[in-house]
Scaffold this motif. Structure first.
Motif: not given
Length: 245
Positions: A56-69, A121-131
């Motif tokens: 059912d998955l159509t994409g897996v991705f990482i977005m940086d700390a500014e919300g950009k792919s 990483q080290d107690g801070r959010v560096v990016s976000a991963v999406g499914v």
């Protein structure tokens, strides 16, 4: 029953979210988040393997700390494309793993549910991963209730704004409002591009259904009239989302 199906939808959502949280701890995902100009080959392989594991998955991705792919299995989500307006990224970058509203993908132009988790990483959010899922497991559960309690039985999934997310009896009504919401609510929906680039939200005037759902938390069983025909409704709220089934 409504309770059984709503619980099954909850399980499907929570299972996908748990897998996304686990993916966010993958070393290749963390490395790319910390070194965005590095070689993406290793992380691309990780994302592609995850994508291929679930039909059912159509994409897996990482977005940086500014919300950009940053990296994606979907070529349409090219590097640098801005998704900072999406609430699921906004919540994840603040540290909360979450499940998006059922919406329309701006990339596939089809229904989607996005499961998003912060990368730490080290107690801070560096990016976000999406499914990104095409929501077919959820739709299948709703479809399974059609005629299950006899002729005319249908499954209907709605969100907290009274938007029909899926109606097993009338697919043409998907993403239409049961009744038109308040102007401020409609503007928020359109600004967030929940249902694509629409400039207006389609709505019906099913006042009986809207009234019944508004009080469903305390009175889950009620009767409505549609097309001159009485219908008996059993409603159940979900725990994983602000939806009612």
């Amino acid at each position: 029953s409504a309770r059984t199906t709503s619980s099954a939808i909850d399980r499907a959502n929570q299972e996908r979210l748990a897998l996304t949280v686990l993916l966010a701890t993958n070393s290749a995902v963390i490395d790319m988040s910390l070194n965005p100009d590095g070689d993406p080959q290793a992380v691309r392989a990780v994302l592609k393997n995850f994508l291929d594991s679930y039909p059912d998955l159509t994409g897996v991705f990482i977005m940086d700390a500014e919300g950009k792919s940053l990296v994606s299995t979907d070529p349409g989500m090219f590097r640098g494309k801005d998704y900072s307006f999406r609430p699921y990224w906004q919540r994840a970058i603040k540290g909360a793993a979450n499940i998006s509203q059922l919406s329309v993908s701006l990339d596939t132009k089809k229904a989607q549910i996005v499961y998003e988790a912060p990368v730490w990483q080290d107690g801070r959010v560096v990016s976000a991963v999406g499914v990104r899922s095409d929501a077919s497991p959820v739709f299948a559960l709703v479809d399974a209730d059609k005629e299950s309690q006899g002729p005319g039985t249908r499954g209907l999934l709605v969100d907290e704004n009274g938007i029909r997310l899926y109606d097993s009896a009338d697919l043409a009504k998907q993403f239409t409002a049961i009744v038109r919401p308040a102007a401020a609510v409609e503007q928020t929906i359109l600004a967030g591009k929940q249902f694509g680039d629409k400039s207006t939200l389609e709505a019906t005037d099913a006042q009986d259904l809207a009234s019944g759902l508004e009080g469903a938390s305390s009175s889950p069983f009620f009767t409505i009239t549609e097309g001159g025909v009485a219908e008996y409704v059993a409603a159940a709220g979900l725990k994983s989302q602000t939806w009612t089934y």
